[in-house]
Design a protein around this motif. Structure first.
Motif, PDB file in Angstrom:
ATOM      1  N   ILE A 226      -2.011  87.293  26.198  1.00 26.49           N
ATOM      2  CA  ILE A 226      -1.059  86.614  25.309  1.00 26.49           C
ATOM      3  C   ILE A 226      -1.787  85.474  24.607  1.00 26.49           C
ATOM      4  O   ILE A 226      -2.037  84.413  25.183  1.00 26.49           O
ATOM      5  CB  ILE A 226       0.155  86.084  26.095  1.00 26.49           C
ATOM      6  N   LYS A 227      -2.126  85.712  23.358  1.00 24.65           N
ATOM      7  CA  LYS A 227      -2.951  84.779  22.606  1.00 24.65           C
ATOM      8  C   LYS A 227      -2.106  83.925  21.662  1.00 24.65           C
ATOM      9  O   LYS A 227      -1.133  84.399  21.078  1.00 24.65           O
ATOM     10  CB  LYS A 227      -3.973  85.563  21.768  1.00 24.65           C
ATOM     11  N   THR A 228      -2.516  82.689  21.504  1.00 26.97           N
ATOM     12  CA  THR A 228      -1.901  81.811  20.513  1.00 26.97           C
ATOM     13  C   THR A 228      -2.583  82.015  19.161  1.00 26.97           C
ATOM     14  O   THR A 228      -3.815  82.052  19.080  1.00 26.97           O
ATOM     15  CB  THR A 228      -2.045  80.330  20.920  1.00 26.97           C
ATOM     16  N   VAL A 229      -1.785  82.187  18.125  1.00 22.52           N
ATOM     17  CA  VAL A 229      -2.300  82.228  16.759  1.00 22.52           C
ATOM     18  C   VAL A 229      -1.873  80.913  16.122  1.00 22.52           C
ATOM     19  O   VAL A 229      -0.713  80.730  15.758  1.00 22.52           O
ATOM     20  CB  VAL A 229      -1.733  83.431  15.971  1.00 22.52           C
ATOM     21  N   TRP A 230      -2.788  79.986  16.040  1.00 18.60           N
ATOM     22  CA  TRP A 230      -2.450  78.619  15.662  1.00 18.60           C
ATOM     23  C   TRP A 230      -1.786  78.546  14.291  1.00 18.60           C
ATOM     24  O   TRP A 230      -2.235  79.155  13.338  1.00 18.60           O
ATOM     25  CB  TRP A 230      -3.707  77.738  15.680  1.00 18.60           C
ATOM     26  N   GLY A 231      -0.699  77.820  14.253  1.00 18.13           N
ATOM     27  CA  GLY A 231       0.044  77.648  13.017  1.00 18.13           C
ATOM     28  C   GLY A 231       0.990  78.787  12.694  1.00 18.13           C
ATOM     29  O   GLY A 231       1.736  78.711  11.722  1.00 18.13           O
ATOM     30  N   VAL A 232       0.968  79.842  13.531  1.00 20.00           N
ATOM     31  CA  VAL A 232       1.827  80.999  13.261  1.00 20.00           C
ATOM     32  C   VAL A 232       2.705  81.330  14.459  1.00 20.00           C
ATOM     33  O   VAL A 232       3.924  81.288  14.394  1.00 20.00           O
ATOM     34  CB  VAL A 232       0.987  82.247  12.875  1.00 20.00           C
ATOM     35  N   GLY A 233       2.088  81.681  15.590  1.00 21.34           N
ATOM     36  CA  GLY A 233       2.875  82.077  16.749  1.00 21.34           C
ATOM     37  C   GLY A 233       2.007  82.667  17.836  1.00 21.34           C
ATOM     38  O   GLY A 233       1.001  82.063  18.228  1.00 21.34           O
ATOM     39  N   TYR A 234       2.340  83.900  18.274  1.00 27.95           N
ATOM     40  CA  TYR A 234       1.636  84.518  19.392  1.00 27.95           C
ATOM     41  C   TYR A 234       1.422  86.006  19.127  1.00 27.95           C
ATOM     42  O   TYR A 234       2.148  86.629  18.356  1.00 27.95           O
ATOM     43  CB  TYR A 234       2.440  84.358  20.689  1.00 27.95           C
ATOM     44  N   LYS A 235       0.431  86.577  19.821  1.00 26.58           N
ATOM     45  CA  LYS A 235       0.220  88.018  19.776  1.00 26.58           C
ATOM     46  C   LYS A 235      -0.246  88.508  21.134  1.00 26.58           C
ATOM     47  O   LYS A 235      -0.773  87.735  21.949  1.00 26.58           O
ATOM     48  CB  LYS A 235      -0.799  88.396  18.700  1.00 26.58           C
ATOM     49  N   TYR A 236      -0.035  89.797  21.373  1.00 26.57           N
ATOM     50  CA  TYR A 236      -0.456  90.434  22.610  1.00 26.57           C
ATOM     51  C   TYR A 236      -1.695  91.269  22.324  1.00 26.57           C
ATOM     52  O   TYR A 236      -1.693  92.117  21.421  1.00 26.57           O
ATOM     53  CB  TYR A 236       0.657  91.324  23.156  1.00 26.57           C
ATOM     54  N   VAL A 237      -2.759  91.016  23.066  1.00 24.45           N
ATOM     55  CA  VAL A 237      -4.027  91.708  22.859  1.00 24.45           C
ATOM     56  C   VAL A 237      -4.170  92.801  23.899  1.00 24.45           C
ATOM     57  O   VAL A 237      -4.127  92.545  25.113  1.00 24.45           O
ATOM     58  CB  VAL A 237      -5.220  90.731  22.958  1.00 24.45           C
ATOM     59  N   GLN A 238      -4.338  94.013  23.453  1.00 25.78           N
ATOM     60  CA  GLN A 238      -4.520  95.157  24.344  1.00 25.78           C
ATOM     61  C   GLN A 238      -5.999  95.339  24.616  1.00 25.78           C
ATOM     62  O   GLN A 238      -6.804  95.509  23.696  1.00 25.78           O
ATOM     63  CB  GLN A 238      -3.941  96.413  23.687  1.00 25.78           C
ATOM     64  N   GLU A 239      -6.376  95.290  25.867  1.00 28.71           N
ATOM     65  CA  GLU A 239      -7.793  95.452  26.213  1.00 28.71           C
ATOM     66  C   GLU A 239      -8.098  96.868  26.621  1.00 28.71           C
ATOM     67  O   GLU A 239      -7.230  97.566  27.118  1.00 28.71           O
ATOM     68  CB  GLU A 239      -8.155  94.480  27.343  1.00 28.71           C
TER      69      GLU A 239
END
Length: 239
Positions: A226-239
């Motif tokens: 669960i990554k922070t996208v600064w100034g926007v929100g969040y995203k889920y990174v699939q590894e």
């Protein structure tokens, strides 16, 4: 008929809530303390719980934690405490919504409706049949060996272990895992877990994200999923 459990020690306030919600078409029961509230919860299997924080036998926050351990039923805190810190504490304890007294009965009804609608929508979202639900669950599970969702039982599975989540946390994870790599603004996440007619803040979303990172990340301070996208929100990174 949807069922609502009111855990409120103020007899007058509780009677008013029961009477109003009954007139709105709900089956409503009231408990005057936490012990009776837990017993009624097991008997009634409510669709929503309205919980006062100031109870005679147990702290409302502690009761909220206890309820969340037993069930994923949506919990709305109804309290005289208006501090932001109390709202944040309630979210961390597992609550799904927070309404300050005094409040509009119309607003209360709108929020109750939104919680029930979201819960029912989640239950039906698997599709028209068990085969589709199974395929959806398998598809979600395959996207990460470490993090999986069991849609049928509403379980989050992290590295083979079942992890308890609140209703809102599960819905956020469902959204993330369904759209790996997509950036969601806080407004996107608010709309996904609440709908447009129920109140939640950007701060509440941040609290949910912090709680989810504690549950799914090996090192929450350096998240892999669960990554922070600064100034926007969040995203889920699939590894």
């Amino acid at each position: 008929m949807q069922k609502i459990l009111v855990i409120e020690d103020d007899a007058i306030m509780g009677h008013m809530l029961c009477m109003y919600l009954s007139e709105e078409g709900y089956d409503v029961k009231q408990a005057l303390n936490g012990k009776d509230g837990l017993q009624l919860m097991d008997e009634l299997k409510p669709d929503v719980i309205l919980l006062d924080l100031m109870l005679p036998d147990i702290d409302g926050m502690e009761l909220c934690v206890d309820i969340r351990k037993r069930s994923d039923v949506p919990i709305m805190i109804v309290s005289m405490k208006t501090e932001v810190s109390e709202r944040v504490h309630a979210l961390k304890a597992g609550a799904d919504d927070y309404l300050c007294k005094p409040f509009s009965l119309h607003e209360l009804t709108a929020r109750v409706y939104a919680l029930i609608r979201r819960a029912q929508g989640s239950a039906k979202s698997g599709g028209a049949g068990a085969d589709f639900r199974s395929e959806q669950a398998e598809d979600m599970s395959a996207r990460s060996e470490e993090i999986k969702l069991d849609i049928e039982r509403r379980l989050l599975i992290v590295r083979g272990q079942h992890v308890e989540t609140t209703f809102s946390e599960f819905e956020i994870m469902r959204l993330f895992i369904s759209h790996p790599g997509k950036v969601f603004s806080r407004e996107d996440l608010i709309n996904a877990i609440r709908g447009f007619d129920s109140f939640v803040t950007d701060r509440a979303i941040d609290v949910h994200i912090v709680n989810l990172r504690k549950k799914v990340e090996e090192n929450p301070r350096s998240p892999r999923f669960i990554k922070t996208v600064w100034g926007v929100g969040y995203k889920y990174v699939q590894e």
